[in-house]
Design a protein around this motif. Structure first.
Motif, PDB file in Angstrom:
ATOM      1  N   LEU A  61       0.813  -1.154  -0.100  1.00  0.00           N
ATOM      2  CA  LEU A  61       0.042   0.009   0.025  1.00  0.00           C
ATOM      3  C   LEU A  61       1.002   1.246   0.002  1.00  0.00           C
ATOM      4  CD1 LEU A  61      -2.978  -0.854   2.574  1.00  0.00           C
ATOM      5  CD2 LEU A  61      -2.903  -1.071   0.047  1.00  0.00           C
ATOM      6  N   ALA A  62       2.006   1.034   0.773  1.00  0.00           N
ATOM      7  CA  ALA A  62       3.012   2.242   0.830  1.00  0.00           C
ATOM      8  C   ALA A  62       3.557   2.531  -0.689  1.00  0.00           C
ATOM      9  CB  ALA A  62       4.240   2.142   1.768  1.00  0.00           C
ATOM     10  N   LEU A  63       3.805   1.574  -1.310  1.00  0.00           N
ATOM     11  CA  LEU A  63       4.487   1.627  -2.737  1.00  0.00           C
ATOM     12  C   LEU A  63       3.402   2.084  -3.501  1.00  0.00           C
ATOM     13  CD1 LEU A  63       6.481   1.043  -4.912  1.00  0.00           C
ATOM     14  CD2 LEU A  63       5.653  -1.365  -5.052  1.00  0.00           C
ATOM     15  N   SER A  64       1.988   1.718  -3.397  1.00  0.00           N
ATOM     16  CA  SER A  64       1.128   1.974  -4.330  1.00  0.00           C
ATOM     17  C   SER A  64       0.701   3.821  -4.259  1.00  0.00           C
ATOM     18  CB  SER A  64      -0.293   1.403  -4.004  1.00  0.00           C
ATOM     19  OG  SER A  64      -1.288   1.866  -4.615  1.00  0.00           O
ATOM     20  N   ARG A  65       0.833   4.226  -3.053  1.00  0.00           N
ATOM     21  CA  ARG A  65       0.911   5.542  -2.921  1.00  0.00           C
ATOM     22  C   ARG A  65       1.817   6.292  -3.296  1.00  0.00           C
ATOM     23  NH1 ARG A  65      -1.575   3.853   2.158  1.00  0.00           N
ATOM     24  NH2 ARG A  65       0.652   3.997   3.262  1.00  0.00           N
ATOM     25  N   ALA A  70       3.848   5.439  -5.779  1.00  0.00           N
ATOM     26  CA  ALA A  70       4.137   5.512  -7.565  1.00  0.00           C
ATOM     27  C   ALA A  70       2.638   5.735  -7.883  1.00  0.00           C
ATOM     28  CB  ALA A  70       4.389   4.068  -7.636  1.00  0.00           C
ATOM     29  N   GLY A  71       1.484   5.769  -7.241  1.00  0.00           N
ATOM     30  CA  GLY A  71       0.310   6.152  -7.855  1.00  0.00           C
ATOM     31  C   GLY A  71      -0.267   5.072  -8.920  1.00  0.00           C
ATOM     32  N   ASP A  85      -3.405  -5.385  -8.143  1.00  0.00           N
ATOM     33  CA  ASP A  85      -2.694  -6.246  -8.837  1.00  0.00           C
ATOM     34  C   ASP A  85      -1.241  -6.597  -7.977  1.00  0.00           C
ATOM     35  OD1 ASP A  85      -4.334  -6.251 -10.787  1.00  0.00           O
ATOM     36  OD2 ASP A  85      -3.432  -4.585 -11.985  1.00  0.00           O
ATOM     37  N   LEU A  86      -0.901  -5.473  -7.325  1.00  0.00           N
ATOM     38  CA  LEU A  86       0.448  -5.597  -6.531  1.00  0.00           C
ATOM     39  C   LEU A  86       0.120  -6.608  -5.453  1.00  0.00           C
ATOM     40  CD1 LEU A  86       1.771  -2.072  -6.472  1.00  0.00           C
ATOM     41  CD2 LEU A  86       2.862  -3.963  -7.697  1.00  0.00           C
ATOM     42  N   LEU A  87      -1.042  -6.456  -4.853  1.00  0.00           N
ATOM     43  CA  LEU A  87      -1.325  -7.443  -3.644  1.00  0.00           C
ATOM     44  C   LEU A  87      -1.523  -8.901  -4.133  1.00  0.00           C
ATOM     45  CD1 LEU A  87      -3.743  -5.181  -1.887  1.00  0.00           C
ATOM     46  CD2 LEU A  87      -1.512  -5.809  -0.943  1.00  0.00           C
TER      47      LEU A  87
END
Length: 350
Positions: free
Chosen positions: A277-281, A283-284, A289-291
């Motif tokens: 979730l930190a990476l998603s925020r 990188a936008g 999909d990452l999860l």
């Protein structure tokens, strides 16, 4: 051809989950979809005995709940827990959920999360079915890897009995010596204690090598489902936490070792979710999909760790063989034989 009786319950549940996803994707309302599955004989194909996955009971309960607008997830979980006589199913040690409950709880949790967050049911169930099939294949591989060590543990436990029979075949009254003389009774008692120790030792080793988690990566999968609906991170985490508290693969009365393993698994999943979730925020990019990719990696790691544990078990089972079984073999196979020979010799001299 694959024997249906040998199919893990989670794979049977995956087939039902996939069919449900197809029906929902085609526009069939959930109440009608559950009804079609319940009346379509899905669970009876290829089998004549009871279904360990409890598919007929679960489908009937879910269809009934859908018709009256009740909580379908709760109906799934309760039907999976229930035994034919209405009691709750537990395994022999009373701490693990039954295979049916372990297979159906992720479906109940995923359904609950999708309903709470508004995520598309068809897509969520399709992804869940893929995860279940991967877990089913992992269970097959693990059982195959454990088959050899389990057979070895049963075989070595029979060695003292073989020694006793060998003495009888040679014409010596080894059994009479064991039960009819004081030295024989001492040997028999010592061998029995050694056999008990070997059985507990080897059984404990096999149990510790058997995976505890029935759904590795489930929390990550559920978070991916919640995030695919577009809800906030806080809302997704809260819904997943609630679903995991209500629908868990393990029963509440877990032994301390299982509680520790479950706590470690939850901490690991929480760390993975927080990192993604930190990476998603930062990188936008979408987190769902990452999860899902992280959940697949967790399942692969769990499968590899279980196979490595099973492979090393075959070597470690030699410990009770050398420490307990061989001395027991000497006590009931060799010692009575020597006592019989000495007794015959003394009587001959007398």
């Amino acid at each position: 051809m694959r024997d249906p009786e040998c199919t893990p319950p989670i794979e049977r549940v995956a087939a039902v989950t996939e069919r449900l996803a197809v029906l929902l994707a085609a526009g069939v309302p959930p109440s009608a979809a559950w009804g079609y599955l319940a009346s379509g004989g899905v669970s009876r194909q290829g089998r004549g005995g009871p279904d360990p996955a409890r598919i007929p009971e679960v489908l009937a309960a879910a269809a009934a709940a859908a018709q009256v607008g009740a909580d379908i997830a709760v109906a799934i979980a309760e039907a999976a827990r229930g035994a034919p006589d209405g009691t709750r199913q537990r395994s022999a040690n009373g701490s693990r959920a039954s295979p049916a409950a372990a297979a159906w709880f992720p479906v109940a949790a995923a359904w609950s999360v999708a309903i709470e967050t508004g995520a598309p049911l068809a897509g969520c169930l399709h992804q869940l079915a893929g995860s279940q099939r991967a877990l089913g294949q992992a269970q097959r591989d693990i059982e195959a890897a454990l088959a050899g060590p389990r057979s070895t543990s049963r075989l070595v436990l029979a060695l003292p009995v073989v020694g006793l029979l060998f003495g009888l075949l040679l014409g010596f009254d080894t059994f009479g010596t064991l039960v009819g003389t004081a030295p024989g009774l001492v040997c028999l008692t010592g061998a029995a204690l050694l056999m008990l120790a070997a059985w507990r030792w080897s059984t404990g080793m096999v149990n510790r090598s058997t995976p505890r988690s029935t759904a590795p990566g489930l929390a990550i999968d559920l978070t991916a489902i919640a995030m695919s609906s577009g809800v906030s991170v806080d809302r997704a985490v809260a819904v997943v936490t609630s679903a995991l508290a209500r629908f868990r693969p393990l029963e509440p009365a877990e032994p301390p070792t299982s509680r520790s393993a479950s706590r470690h698994e939850r901490n690991r999943d929480d760390a993975v979710i927080s990192g993604v979730l930190a990476l998603s925020r930062a990188a936008g990019v979408p987190a769902a999909d990452l999860l899902r990719g992280e959940a697949d990696q967790v399942r692969r790691d769990a499968r590899s760790n279980a196979q490595q544990a099973a492979a090393s078990l075959a070597t470690r089972l030699m410990l009770p063989l050398g420490v307990c079984i061989l001395p027991a073999f000497m006590l009931v196979g060799v010692a009575p034989l020597l006592l019989s020979v000495l007794s015959s010799t003394v009587q001959g001299i007398g």
